[in-house]
Design an enzyme around this catalytic site. Structure first.
Site, mmCIF file in Angstrom:
data_model
loop_
_atom_site.group_PDB
_atom_site.id
_atom_site.type_symbol
_atom_site.label_atom_id
_atom_site.label_comp_id
_atom_site.label_asym_id
_atom_site.label_seq_id
_atom_site.Cartn_x
_atom_site.Cartn_y
_atom_site.Cartn_z
ATOM 1 N N GLU A 79 -5.910 -7.442 25.280
ATOM 2 C CA GLU A 79 -4.496 -7.071 25.411
ATOM 3 C C GLU A 79 -4.302 -5.724 26.087
ATOM 4 O O GLU A 79 -3.374 -5.546 26.879
ATOM 5 C CB GLU A 79 -3.850 -7.054 24.027
ATOM 6 C CG GLU A 79 -2.357 -6.783 24.024
ATOM 7 C CD GLU A 79 -1.757 -6.871 22.636
ATOM 8 O OE1 GLU A 79 -0.526 -6.698 22.508
ATOM 9 O OE2 GLU A 79 -2.516 -7.120 21.665
ATOM 10 N N ASP B 117 0.846 -1.197 0.000
ATOM 11 C CA ASP B 117 0.000 0.000 0.000
ATOM 12 C C ASP B 117 0.881 1.247 0.000
ATOM 13 O O ASP B 117 1.655 1.477 0.926
ATOM 14 C CB ASP B 117 -0.912 0.004 1.220
ATOM 15 C CG ASP B 117 -2.086 0.950 1.069
ATOM 16 O OD1 ASP B 117 -1.864 2.111 0.684
ATOM 17 O OD2 ASP B 117 -3.225 0.542 1.345
ATOM 18 N N ASP C 91 -1.083 -0.019 -4.822
ATOM 19 C CA ASP C 91 -2.350 0.601 -5.197
ATOM 20 C C ASP C 91 -2.130 2.016 -5.713
ATOM 21 O O ASP C 91 -2.825 2.489 -6.601
ATOM 22 C CB ASP C 91 -3.328 0.604 -4.025
ATOM 23 C CG ASP C 91 -2.700 1.048 -2.713
ATOM 24 O OD1 ASP C 91 -1.491 1.333 -2.665
ATOM 25 O OD2 ASP C 91 -3.433 1.117 -1.711
ATOM 26 N N PHE D 234 -4.553 -9.451 15.757
ATOM 27 C CA PHE D 234 -3.452 -9.244 16.683
ATOM 28 C C PHE D 234 -3.396 -7.849 17.299
ATOM 29 O O PHE D 234 -2.554 -7.607 18.155
ATOM 30 C CB PHE D 234 -2.142 -9.569 15.967
ATOM 31 C CG PHE D 234 -2.123 -10.955 15.374
ATOM 32 C CD1 PHE D 234 -2.013 -12.070 16.194
ATOM 33 C CD2 PHE D 234 -2.262 -11.152 14.012
ATOM 34 C CE1 PHE D 234 -2.024 -13.356 15.674
ATOM 35 C CE2 PHE D 234 -2.268 -12.427 13.468
ATOM 36 C CZ PHE D 234 -2.145 -13.539 14.301
ATOM 37 N N SER E 29 -7.004 4.260 -1.594
ATOM 38 C CA SER E 29 -6.777 2.815 -1.520
ATOM 39 C C SER E 29 -8.037 1.985 -1.706
ATOM 40 O O SER E 29 -7.937 0.772 -1.936
ATOM 41 C CB SER E 29 -6.139 2.452 -0.168
ATOM 42 O OG SER E 29 -4.873 3.043 -0.038
ATOM 43 N N ASP F 36 2.049 2.620 3.600
ATOM 44 C CA ASP F 36 1.225 3.801 3.350
ATOM 45 C C ASP F 36 1.138 4.700 4.578
ATOM 46 O O ASP F 36 1.274 5.919 4.489
ATOM 47 C CB ASP F 36 -0.169 3.332 2.937
ATOM 48 C CG ASP F 36 -1.144 4.464 2.701
ATOM 49 O OD1 ASP F 36 -1.002 5.168 1.688
ATOM 50 O OD2 ASP F 36 -2.064 4.643 3.528
ATOM 51 N N GLU G 202 -1.162 -7.957 2.145
ATOM 52 C CA GLU G 202 -0.974 -6.511 2.087
ATOM 53 C C GLU G 202 0.076 -6.033 3.077
ATOM 54 O O GLU G 202 -0.030 -6.279 4.278
ATOM 55 C CB GLU G 202 -2.282 -5.780 2.382
ATOM 56 C CG GLU G 202 -2.115 -4.266 2.260
ATOM 57 C CD GLU G 202 -3.239 -3.456 2.891
ATOM 58 O OE1 GLU G 202 -3.361 -2.264 2.539
ATOM 59 O OE2 GLU G 202 -3.978 -3.999 3.739
ATOM 60 N N HIS H 256 -1.173 10.998 -1.221
ATOM 61 C CA HIS H 256 -0.780 10.035 -2.243
ATOM 62 C C HIS H 256 -0.169 10.757 -3.441
ATOM 63 O O HIS H 256 -0.366 11.961 -3.637
ATOM 64 C CB HIS H 256 -1.996 9.235 -2.715
ATOM 65 C CG HIS H 256 -2.594 8.390 -1.654
ATOM 66 N ND1 HIS H 256 -3.833 7.777 -1.784
ATOM 67 C CD2 HIS H 256 -2.151 8.041 -0.419
ATOM 68 C CE1 HIS H 256 -4.112 7.094 -0.694
ATOM 69 N NE2 HIS H 256 -3.095 7.240 0.147
ATOM 70 N N HIS I 67 2.221 8.647 5.084
ATOM 71 C CA HIS I 67 1.249 9.675 5.471
ATOM 72 C C HIS I 67 1.732 10.472 6.681
ATOM 73 O O HIS I 67 1.467 11.674 6.797
ATOM 74 C CB HIS I 67 -0.112 9.045 5.795
ATOM 75 C CG HIS I 67 -0.950 8.750 4.588
ATOM 76 N ND1 HIS I 67 -1.204 9.683 3.616
ATOM 77 C CD2 HIS I 67 -1.593 7.619 4.204
ATOM 78 C CE1 HIS I 67 -1.981 9.144 2.680
ATOM 79 N NE2 HIS I 67 -2.212 7.900 3.007
#
Length: 524
Positions: A235, A60, A378, A290, A110, A337, A332, A454, A341
């Site tokens: 968690e 990504d 992407d 996770f 995306s 990405d 992925e 992007h 950003h």
């Protein structure tokens, strides 16, 4: 202060001193070119087998500049200059370019892009699994405009299917594989407007559990969207932001378990220890979530609670490859990405290097004979590196000169826009006064934005295995899943597959050649 021309001279000396001795011999380069030519000539023997297995790696935000910088980083992590290093994707024999624009956006997002490379149809920015007739946020434009993905096509053909991501499993990229939504941000019903709920639209997490009920492997983040609102996370018990979000009170984990056939073995795990302790010979279905949201950056990853992307890929393939009909796996590297950003190039590039490890892991576990592997992005980012850096310069280091305008140094890595824009005392920040090698250093940008944007240029598509040669030039992004489906003999375009997909006829070429040689009056 060192004058710019003196710094440049020093850089030139450095460059000469870093040239490996073997590279000073012209024969080194000639032999390398001849070997490359020999390998290229071998590609005339096209692999036209049926792709029993298809693996798609999606980086990504992994534009070409990111690929090059990740290559250098990979080499430098192994104490080499870096430029001569090969990524796993660099070894793929076929490379194409993909045009990434959305139907309503020159520079894409995306969601619309995921719909293109998974469903084979270009779509509007912000929408997943629907055609361009669906307008973002408008629930009532969804019905009748749903489009299905290659993951669905593979499942309908009897193959096993899997999704592995470092983002939420209901983030833009994975959601296009199974969901149909007018808005990529409708992770759970908590994020949906009342109007959309009243019109019958379902959130993406709900669709993950209901649209394709027997996805064999799902791994990534996104726990909180599966649980009732305010349920404490297993968690992060004290973190309110990690608590369940669902307004409908559903426990989607329990629903996932209830859908599985009783004679099959399904397992839900939430940490790395549980994942690696599984006896994969007895696992038919696996759901691994996770983190409450996206998974941690690779540089920040807790080795006890969070598996790496390459570890998840290894587990996924071991489960999926038990199916004699083969599988489709979407992988992925989603946080490349996010790093960009945030202007955190070091985070982004380490994510890309980890995805490359996962590509290597998959290659070691599969065969070119029956596995089509496609690696692409992407979209790109406004990420660049330059400044006449010498050979072997740290990819996170300074250019060998100062600006001839403000007389300050600058890093090789820069962004066109983003949060790294800083003015100190009315001037550009002096980067020599900060720790520009820090994991979370935000590289300087030309335009101030809270989040870097992007990029709109084409991205690379790397391919190997059956029918990989069909990815060969500049393509519309929605072409990619049609190639994968054609190679695997799934989906709608099956005319070329007559008898070829049987175990007795693993390749398409002999059959097609035979038909071409038979006189027409015999055929008809």
């Amino acid at each position: 202060m060192i004058l710019p021309f003196l710094v440049l001279a020093i850089g030139t000396c450095l460059t000469n001193s870093l040239v490996p001795e073997k590279e000073k011999d012209p024969d080194y380069w000639r032999k390398q070119a001849q070997e490359t030519l020999k390998n290229a000539l071998e590609l005339q023997k096209l692999n036209t087998n049926v792709a029993k297995k298809v693996i798609m790696f999606l980086g990504d935000g992994m534009g070409v500049s990111t690929v090059t910088a990740a290559r250098i980083l990979k080499g430098q992590l192994h104490h080499n200059p870096g430029e001569e290093t090969m990524l796993e994707m660099d070894k793929f024999p076929f490379v194409a370019l993909s045009k990434t624009y959305n139907t309503n956006a020159q520079v894409p997002d995306s969601a619309g892009t995921a719909t293109a490379y998974l469903c084979g149809v270009k779509a509007n920015e912000g929408t997943v699994g629907v055609s361009a007739a669906t307008e973002r946020t408008q629930c009532n434009t969804t019905q009748g405009n749903e489009v299905t993905s290659i993951l669905r096509w593979a499942k309908d053909a009897g193959k096993s299917v899997g999704i592995v991501t470092t983002t939420r499993v209901n983030h833009a990229t994975p959601s296009a594989a199974y969901a149909h939504s007018a808005d990529r941000d409708w992770y759970s019903d908590n994020e949906m407007p009342p109007e959309a709920l009243s019109q019958g639209c379902k959130d993406i997490a709900f669709q993950l559990m209901h649209n394709i009920k027997n996805i064999d492997v799902i791994m990534g983040g996104g726990r909180k969207y599966m649980y009732p609102k305010n349920r404490t996370d297993v968690e992060y018990e004290m973190d309110e932001k990690s608590r369940g979000t669902r307004l409908d009170g559903l426990n989607l984990i329990d629903i996932w378990k209830s859908f599985k056939p009783r004679h099959k073995h399904s397992h839900f795990v939430w940490n790395r220890t549980e994942l690696l302790a599984l006896n994969l010979h007895t696992v038919d279905y696996l759901l691994g979530l996770f983190e409450p949201g996206d998974m941690q950056y690779e540089l920040n990853r807790n080795n006890e609670t969070d598996p790496s992307l390459s570890e998840m890929v290894e587990v996924a393939i071991k489960i999926l490859q038990k199916n004699p009909k083969g599988f489709f796996l979407l992988v992925e590297g989603g946080r490349i990405d996010h790093g960009h950003h945030e202007g955190k190039a070091k985070q982004a590039l380490h994510e890309a290097v980890e995805m490359d490890r996962a590509i290597g892991q998959a290659s070691a576990m599969t065969s070119l004979n029956d596995t089509l592997t496609v690696v692409t992005a992407d979209h790109s980012h406004v990420f660049t590196f330059g400044g006449y850096t010498p050979r072997g310069n740290s990819i996170f280091g300074l250019a060998p000169m100062v600006s001839d305008t403000d007389k300050k140094p600058f890093t090789a890595i820069l962004y066109g826009n983003g949060p790294g824009y800083k003015v100190v005392g009315g001037e550009r920040e002096n980067v020599s006064m900060v720790d520009y090698a820090h994991n979370n250093y935000q590289a300087q940008s030309a335009v101030p934005l809270r989040h870097e944007t992007h990029g709109g240029e084409d991205v690379a598509v790397f391919a190997k295995g059956p029918m990989a040669h069909l990815l060969h030039g500049v393509h519309e992004q929605n072409y990619i899943p049609h190639v994968m489906a054609y190679a695997a003999c799934i989906g709608a375009n099956l005319d070329h597959c007559a008898q070829a997909s049987s175990t007795d006829s693993p390749t398409l070429a002999p059959l097609l050649l035979l038909l071409a040689l038979i006189p027409l009056h015999i055929l008809f």
